[in-house]
Design a protein around this motif. Structure first.
Motif, mmCIF file in Angstrom:
data_model
loop_
_atom_site.group_PDB
_atom_site.id
_atom_site.type_symbol
_atom_site.label_atom_id
_atom_site.label_comp_id
_atom_site.label_asym_id
_atom_site.label_seq_id
_atom_site.Cartn_x
_atom_site.Cartn_y
_atom_site.Cartn_z
ATOM 1 N N CYS A 243 39.469 1.624 17.541
ATOM 2 C CA CYS A 243 39.616 2.834 18.356
ATOM 3 C C CYS A 243 39.344 2.425 19.800
ATOM 4 O O CYS A 243 38.216 2.051 20.138
ATOM 5 N N ALA A 244 40.376 2.450 20.611
ATOM 6 C CA ALA A 244 40.249 2.016 22.002
ATOM 7 C C ALA A 244 40.198 3.226 22.918
ATOM 8 O O ALA A 244 41.192 3.938 23.071
ATOM 9 N N PHE A 245 39.034 3.475 23.486
ATOM 10 C CA PHE A 245 38.814 4.533 24.463
ATOM 11 C C PHE A 245 39.170 5.905 23.894
ATOM 12 O O PHE A 245 39.716 6.762 24.583
ATOM 13 N N GLY A 246 38.814 6.099 22.614
ATOM 14 C CA GLY A 246 39.128 7.342 21.956
ATOM 15 C C GLY A 246 37.952 8.105 21.395
ATOM 16 O O GLY A 246 37.991 9.336 21.321
ATOM 17 N N VAL A 247 36.875 7.421 20.994
ATOM 18 C CA VAL A 247 35.767 8.143 20.351
ATOM 19 C C VAL A 247 35.123 9.139 21.313
ATOM 20 O O VAL A 247 34.593 10.163 20.889
ATOM 21 N N ARG A 248 35.204 8.857 22.601
ATOM 22 C CA ARG A 248 34.670 9.775 23.612
ATOM 23 C C ARG A 248 35.399 11.121 23.602
ATOM 24 O O ARG A 248 34.858 12.134 24.048
ATOM 25 N N ASN A 249 36.609 11.114 23.064
ATOM 26 C CA ASN A 249 37.415 12.329 23.033
ATOM 27 C C ASN A 249 37.338 13.061 21.701
ATOM 28 O O ASN A 249 37.984 14.102 21.538
ATOM 29 N N PHE A 250 36.587 12.528 20.731
ATOM 30 C CA PHE A 250 36.443 13.206 19.444
ATOM 31 C C PHE A 250 35.854 14.602 19.654
ATOM 32 O O PHE A 250 34.974 14.799 20.501
ATOM 33 N N GLY A 251 36.289 15.542 18.817
ATOM 34 C CA GLY A 251 35.672 16.856 18.857
ATOM 35 C C GLY A 251 34.222 16.825 18.427
ATOM 36 O O GLY A 251 33.406 17.614 18.909
ATOM 37 N N HIS A 252 33.885 15.899 17.529
ATOM 38 C CA HIS A 252 32.505 15.728 17.066
ATOM 39 C C HIS A 252 32.333 14.260 16.710
ATOM 40 O O HIS A 252 32.926 13.773 15.738
ATOM 41 N N LEU A 253 31.539 13.543 17.485
ATOM 42 C CA LEU A 253 31.401 12.100 17.314
ATOM 43 C C LEU A 253 30.875 11.739 15.933
ATOM 44 O O LEU A 253 31.420 10.853 15.258
ATOM 45 N N GLY A 254 29.799 12.408 15.485
ATOM 46 C CA GLY A 254 29.216 12.076 14.196
ATOM 47 C C GLY A 254 30.199 12.245 13.054
ATOM 48 O O GLY A 254 30.286 11.383 12.155
ATOM 49 N N ALA A 255 30.958 13.338 13.077
ATOM 50 C CA ALA A 255 31.940 13.586 12.019
ATOM 51 C C ALA A 255 33.041 12.532 12.046
ATOM 52 O O ALA A 255 33.528 12.087 10.993
ATOM 53 N N GLY A 256 33.439 12.127 13.240
ATOM 54 C CA GLY A 256 34.472 11.103 13.352
ATOM 55 C C GLY A 256 34.013 9.759 12.803
ATOM 56 O O GLY A 256 34.775 9.062 12.120
ATOM 57 N N LEU A 257 32.764 9.380 13.082
ATOM 58 C CA LEU A 257 32.241 8.118 12.559
ATOM 59 C C LEU A 257 32.118 8.157 11.041
ATOM 60 O O LEU A 257 32.402 7.160 10.354
ATOM 61 N N LEU A 258 31.705 9.294 10.502
ATOM 62 C CA LEU A 258 31.615 9.423 9.047
ATOM 63 C C LEU A 258 32.988 9.321 8.396
ATOM 64 O O LEU A 258 33.131 8.767 7.299
ATOM 65 N N GLU A 259 34.009 9.858 9.045
ATOM 66 C CA GLU A 259 35.362 9.761 8.514
ATOM 67 C C GLU A 259 35.855 8.318 8.561
ATOM 68 O O GLU A 259 36.540 7.847 7.634
ATOM 69 N N MET A 260 35.494 7.582 9.591
ATOM 70 C CA MET A 260 35.817 6.165 9.652
ATOM 71 C C MET A 260 35.143 5.412 8.510
ATOM 72 O O MET A 260 35.756 4.544 7.876
ATOM 73 N N TYR A 261 33.906 5.770 8.242
ATOM 74 C CA TYR A 261 33.184 5.126 7.148
ATOM 75 C C TYR A 261 33.866 5.433 5.809
ATOM 76 O O TYR A 261 34.006 4.555 4.950
ATOM 77 N N ARG A 262 34.298 6.675 5.633
ATOM 78 C CA ARG A 262 34.904 7.091 4.366
ATOM 79 C C ARG A 262 36.155 6.284 4.040
ATOM 80 O O ARG A 262 36.342 5.851 2.892
#
Length: 259
Positions: A147-166
């Motif tokens: 993810c290049a310069f995109g996590v900062r734009n997530f609606g919810h960082l924690g939820a996005g990281l958990l989805e990456m883990y899944r």
């Protein structure tokens, strides 16, 4: 032939800014942040890569190559590039020393995907319009996530990281590029001055943007996670061997982790 994707609605140049002064006070806490981010990227998609090249003096390509090297791609790997935009990271993976078996690019901006240049790369590439917080992928199905310069734009960082883990398989490698604030006071002053005074003028001039995209950029960096808190967030999501190195005088962070 590039994948056929829906075209965005034309942007009205006299429309009010997506990122006005009130929203920029705390951009990451706006309840409608995803809609604002989507409208912003739809608007700047045609000039996105040109602005990046000029604003970073061409260094963004080197940062992506560094991220690809850190991903340690193996033959047969399935790569997922989140917030893929116009396909910069996809092309970087395709040009790497070891090519993956397949690359999937996900973005929720139809405008950005319509500008993606990922045809004729010599390997299967699939572009998917979807939210990174709700990926239409099976659990444990990918070997590399970028993810290049995109996590900062997530609606919810924690939820996005958990989805990456899944969606990552055991042993998967995760690489994230993101802007950050340098720890050194002198470098911090230089980077902040460039981002707040110079970059917005360059970006707006080159793109003709009316959404406030290049005012959002410095504020979203300033109010985002520090490198320490970002590493902690990745730890909390379950990733192992989380590490970070800074590039570009401390203004860019490359995070690495494993599933």
């Amino acid at each position: 032939m590039d994948p056929q994707l829906p075209q965005p609605e034309p942007v009205q140049t006299d429309a009010p800014a997506v990122w006005d002064r009130a929203a920029l006070r705390d951009p990451h806490r706006q309840a409608d942040k995803p809609a604002r981010v989507e409208a912003m990227f739809d608007a700047i998609a045609p000039t996105y890569e040109r602005v990046n090249r000029v604003a970073t003096f061409g260094r963004d390509a080197a940062w992506r190559r560094r991220a690809v090297a850190a991903a340690r791609v193996q033959p047969g790997d399935v790569v997922l590039d989140l917030c893929c935009g116009t396909g910069d990271m996809i092309r970087a993976f395709a040009a790497g020393a070891i090519r993956p078996a397949r690359i999937m690019g996900v973005d929720f901006s139809a405008g950005m995907l319509s500008q993606a240049k990922v045809g004729q790369l010599g390997l299967p590439v699939e572009l998917i319009r979807a939210d990174a917080l709700q990926l239409p992928l099976d659990s444990a199905s990918v070997d590399v996530i970028s993810c290049a310069f995109g996590v900062r734009n997530f609606g919810h960082l924690g939820a996005g990281l958990l989805e990456m883990y899944r969606v990552s398989r055991p042993g998967a490698r995760i690489v994230i590029l993101e802007f950050t604030t340098p720890a050194n006071a002198v470098l911090r002053w230089f980077v902040n001055t460039y981002c707040t005074l110079v970059l917005p003028r360059i970006g707006t001039w080159l793109s003709g943007d009316r959404t406030g995209a290049y005012r959002y950029l410095p504020r979203s960096i300033e109010t985002f996670e520090t490198t320490r808190s970002m590493c902690r967030r990745m730890d909390d999501a379950g990733f192992k061997q989380v590490a970070v190195e800074t590039l570009n005088f401390g203004g860019v962070a490359l995070y690495r982790a494993e599933r």
